[in-house]
Motif scaffolding. Sequence first.
Motif, PDB file in Angstrom:
ATOM      1  N   GLY A  77     -14.762 -36.213  25.492  1.00  0.00           N
ATOM      2  CA  GLY A  77     -15.506 -35.991  24.257  1.00  0.00           C
ATOM      3  C   GLY A  77     -16.897 -35.456  24.519  1.00  0.00           C
ATOM      4  N   VAL A  78     -17.509 -35.915  25.590  1.00  0.00           N
ATOM      5  CA  VAL A  78     -18.833 -35.413  25.966  1.00  0.00           C
ATOM      6  C   VAL A  78     -18.754 -33.931  26.308  1.00  0.00           C
ATOM      7  CG1 VAL A  78     -20.598 -35.516  27.781  1.00  0.00           C
ATOM      8  CG2 VAL A  78     -19.771 -37.618  26.720  1.00  0.00           C
ATOM      9  N   VAL A  79     -17.773 -33.558  27.096  1.00  0.00           N
ATOM     10  CA  VAL A  79     -17.624 -32.149  27.487  1.00  0.00           C
ATOM     11  C   VAL A  79     -17.401 -31.283  26.248  1.00  0.00           C
ATOM     12  CG1 VAL A  79     -16.211 -30.513  28.790  1.00  0.00           C
ATOM     13  CG2 VAL A  79     -16.842 -32.695  29.820  1.00  0.00           C
ATOM     14  N   PHE A 114     -26.766 -37.700  22.158  1.00  0.00           N
ATOM     15  CA  PHE A 114     -25.764 -38.549  22.810  1.00  0.00           C
ATOM     16  C   PHE A 114     -26.385 -39.874  23.226  1.00  0.00           C
ATOM     17  CE2 PHE A 114     -22.675 -35.088  24.543  1.00  0.00           C
ATOM     18  CZ  PHE A 114     -22.294 -34.793  23.246  1.00  0.00           C
ATOM     19  N   ARG A 115     -27.580 -39.808  23.760  1.00  0.00           N
ATOM     20  CA  ARG A 115     -28.265 -41.024  24.205  1.00  0.00           C
ATOM     21  C   ARG A 115     -28.543 -41.943  23.013  1.00  0.00           C
ATOM     22  NH1 ARG A 115     -27.785 -44.471  27.235  1.00  0.00           N
ATOM     23  NH2 ARG A 115     -29.536 -45.497  28.160  1.00  0.00           N
ATOM     24  N   ILE A 116     -28.955 -41.358  21.899  1.00  0.00           N
ATOM     25  CA  ILE A 116     -29.199 -42.152  20.692  1.00  0.00           C
ATOM     26  C   ILE A 116     -27.903 -42.781  20.193  1.00  0.00           C
ATOM     27  CG2 ILE A 116     -29.877 -42.004  18.254  1.00  0.00           C
ATOM     28  CD1 ILE A 116     -31.957 -39.866  19.188  1.00  0.00           C
ATOM     29  N   VAL A 117     -26.831 -42.008  20.208  1.00  0.00           N
ATOM     30  CA  VAL A 117     -25.518 -42.541  19.800  1.00  0.00           C
ATOM     31  C   VAL A 117     -25.136 -43.713  20.700  1.00  0.00           C
ATOM     32  CG1 VAL A 117     -23.036 -42.030  19.735  1.00  0.00           C
ATOM     33  CG2 VAL A 117     -24.667 -40.444  18.711  1.00  0.00           C
ATOM     34  N   LEU A 138     -14.174 -43.934  19.063  1.00  0.00           N
ATOM     35  CA  LEU A 138     -15.334 -44.020  18.174  1.00  0.00           C
ATOM     36  C   LEU A 138     -16.524 -43.288  18.776  1.00  0.00           C
ATOM     37  CD1 LEU A 138     -16.728 -45.049  15.638  1.00  0.00           C
ATOM     38  CD2 LEU A 138     -17.237 -47.167  16.874  1.00  0.00           C
ATOM     39  N   LEU A 139     -16.761 -43.485  20.055  1.00  0.00           N
ATOM     40  CA  LEU A 139     -17.864 -42.814  20.736  1.00  0.00           C
ATOM     41  C   LEU A 139     -17.671 -41.293  20.721  1.00  0.00           C
ATOM     42  CD1 LEU A 139     -20.464 -43.439  22.296  1.00  0.00           C
ATOM     43  CD2 LEU A 139     -19.099 -43.407  24.385  1.00  0.00           C
ATOM     44  N   VAL A 140     -16.474 -40.835  21.001  1.00  0.00           N
ATOM     45  CA  VAL A 140     -16.172 -39.402  20.973  1.00  0.00           C
ATOM     46  C   VAL A 140     -16.387 -38.839  19.570  1.00  0.00           C
ATOM     47  CG1 VAL A 140     -14.284 -37.724  21.124  1.00  0.00           C
ATOM     48  CG2 VAL A 140     -14.616 -39.379  22.945  1.00  0.00           C
ATOM     49  N   SER A 141     -15.944 -39.553  18.565  1.00  0.00           N
ATOM     50  CA  SER A 141     -16.103 -39.085  17.185  1.00  0.00           C
ATOM     51  C   SER A 141     -17.572 -38.911  16.827  1.00  0.00           C
ATOM     52  CB  SER A 141     -15.446 -40.061  16.213  1.00  0.00           C
ATOM     53  OG  SER A 141     -14.074 -40.167  16.485  1.00  0.00           O
ATOM     54  N   ALA A 142     -18.397 -39.869  17.204  1.00  0.00           N
ATOM     55  CA  ALA A 142     -19.832 -39.778  16.918  1.00  0.00           C
ATOM     56  C   ALA A 142     -20.461 -38.608  17.676  1.00  0.00           C
ATOM     57  CB  ALA A 142     -20.517 -41.086  17.288  1.00  0.00           C
ATOM     58  N   LYS A 143     -20.044 -38.396  18.901  1.00  0.00           N
ATOM     59  CA  LYS A 143     -20.615 -37.311  19.700  1.00  0.00           C
ATOM     60  C   LYS A 143     -20.152 -35.940  19.205  1.00  0.00           C
ATOM     61  CE  LYS A 143     -21.738 -40.198  23.542  1.00  0.00           C
ATOM     62  NZ  LYS A 143     -21.714 -40.490  24.934  1.00  0.00           N
ATOM     63  N   LEU A 144     -18.904 -35.839  18.800  1.00  0.00           N
ATOM     64  CA  LEU A 144     -18.424 -34.570  18.246  1.00  0.00           C
ATOM     65  C   LEU A 144     -19.084 -34.268  16.905  1.00  0.00           C
ATOM     66  CD1 LEU A 144     -14.628 -34.571  19.161  1.00  0.00           C
ATOM     67  CD2 LEU A 144     -16.487 -33.310  20.252  1.00  0.00           C
ATOM     68  N   THR A 146     -22.138 -35.094  16.048  1.00  0.00           N
ATOM     69  CA  THR A 146     -23.480 -34.579  16.347  1.00  0.00           C
ATOM     70  C   THR A 146     -23.395 -33.153  16.887  1.00  0.00           C
ATOM     71  OG1 THR A 146     -23.549 -35.543  18.579  1.00  0.00           O
ATOM     72  CG2 THR A 146     -24.448 -36.865  16.789  1.00  0.00           C
ATOM     73  N   ALA A 147     -22.370 -32.863  17.668  1.00  0.00           N
ATOM     74  CA  ALA A 147     -22.201 -31.515  18.209  1.00  0.00           C
ATOM     75  C   ALA A 147     -21.971 -30.496  17.092  1.00  0.00           C
ATOM     76  CB  ALA A 147     -21.039 -31.479  19.201  1.00  0.00           C
ATOM     77  N   LEU A 148     -21.142 -30.851  16.129  1.00  0.00           N
ATOM     78  CA  LEU A 148     -20.860 -29.939  15.019  1.00  0.00           C
ATOM     79  C   LEU A 148     -22.094 -29.697  14.155  1.00  0.00           C
ATOM     80  CD1 LEU A 148     -17.316 -31.222  14.063  1.00  0.00           C
ATOM     81  CD2 LEU A 148     -17.885 -29.008  15.095  1.00  0.00           C
ATOM     82  N   ILE A 149     -22.865 -30.753  13.924  1.00  0.00           N
ATOM     83  CA  ILE A 149     -24.083 -30.594  13.131  1.00  0.00           C
ATOM     84  C   ILE A 149     -25.100 -29.727  13.869  1.00  0.00           C
ATOM     85  CG2 ILE A 149     -26.071 -31.857  12.186  1.00  0.00           C
ATOM     86  CD1 ILE A 149     -23.991 -34.148  11.566  1.00  0.00           C
ATOM     87  N   LEU A 150     -25.259 -29.956  15.159  1.00  0.00           N
ATOM     88  CA  LEU A 150     -26.168 -29.132  15.955  1.00  0.00           C
ATOM     89  C   LEU A 150     -25.707 -27.675  15.978  1.00  0.00           C
ATOM     90  CD1 LEU A 150     -28.597 -28.735  17.806  1.00  0.00           C
ATOM     91  CD2 LEU A 150     -27.183 -29.536  19.699  1.00  0.00           C
ATOM     92  N   ALA A 151     -24.405 -27.476  16.115  1.00  0.00           N
ATOM     93  CA  ALA A 151     -23.862 -26.113  16.124  1.00  0.00           C
ATOM     94  C   ALA A 151     -24.141 -25.406  14.791  1.00  0.00           C
ATOM     95  CB  ALA A 151     -22.373 -26.147  16.411  1.00  0.00           C
ATOM     96  N   ALA A 152     -23.981 -26.134  13.702  1.00  0.00           N
ATOM     97  CA  ALA A 152     -24.258 -25.542  12.389  1.00  0.00           C
ATOM     98  C   ALA A 152     -25.746 -25.201  12.245  1.00  0.00           C
ATOM     99  CB  ALA A 152     -23.825 -26.497  11.282  1.00  0.00           C
ATOM    100  N   ALA A 153     -26.596 -26.042  12.784  1.00  0.00           N
ATOM    101  CA  ALA A 153     -28.038 -25.784  12.717  1.00  0.00           C
ATOM    102  C   ALA A 153     -28.412 -24.514  13.481  1.00  0.00           C
ATOM    103  CB  ALA A 153     -28.808 -26.980  13.274  1.00  0.00           C
ATOM    104  N   LEU A 154     -27.669 -24.213  14.525  1.00  0.00           N
ATOM    105  CA  LEU A 154     -27.950 -23.000  15.320  1.00  0.00           C
ATOM    106  C   LEU A 154     -27.713 -21.725  14.527  1.00  0.00           C
ATOM    107  CD1 LEU A 154     -26.377 -23.898  18.748  1.00  0.00           C
ATOM    108  CD2 LEU A 154     -28.764 -23.338  18.324  1.00  0.00           C
ATOM    109  N   THR A 155     -26.788 -21.778  13.602  1.00  0.00           N
ATOM    110  CA  THR A 155     -26.459 -20.569  12.851  1.00  0.00           C
ATOM    111  C   THR A 155     -27.500 -20.257  11.779  1.00  0.00           C
ATOM    112  OG1 THR A 155     -25.052 -21.740  11.283  1.00  0.00           O
ATOM    113  CG2 THR A 155     -23.989 -20.847  13.260  1.00  0.00           C
TER     114      THR A 155
END
Length: 156
Positions: A77-79, A114-117, A138-144, A146-155
């Motif tokens: 999930g981290v990767v 990730f560290r905050i999660v 659960l950990l993977v879900s929270a990290k994914l 955050t990844a999706l939100i960060l990715a959306a912010a990049l656009t």
Amino acid sequence: MAQESARVVMAPSSLSDTLSSPEVQAFASGFPVLVLHLTVTFGLLGVGAVVYALLTPWKEITLIRQGNSAASVAFGGVVLGLAIPLAVSMSVSTSSRDILLWGVATLVLQLLAFRIVDLVLTGLPQRIQEGEISAAVLLVSAKLATALILAAALTG
């Protein structure tokens, strides 16, 4: 007979015509750029995964080598969580320097998230060490997320 001669005239062009076509020229100039962009992005992904492994309170790689499925799910999930914003960074960037700059920025933000999660979801690291798949999911879900939100912010 007239149709046969027309077919000869319409035969495929010569090899030099094919090689000088705009499509082949675009590929020839674009392929090295593609390889460079992929190399930079995969390099960033590798660095991000190593930094994450060094920062975690538990040693996921050691746990994975010992056969801990929960650690494997969590690290997978981290990767993925690192790859998502890096992929978006690559898609919105115009040069390898741009990819490097935005890639480093996304890695820093994602590792911080990730560290905050990890801190918010206290107790999960211990449960992952004990092999609890539900904690890893659960950990993977929270990290994914955050990844999706960060990715959306990049656009933007």
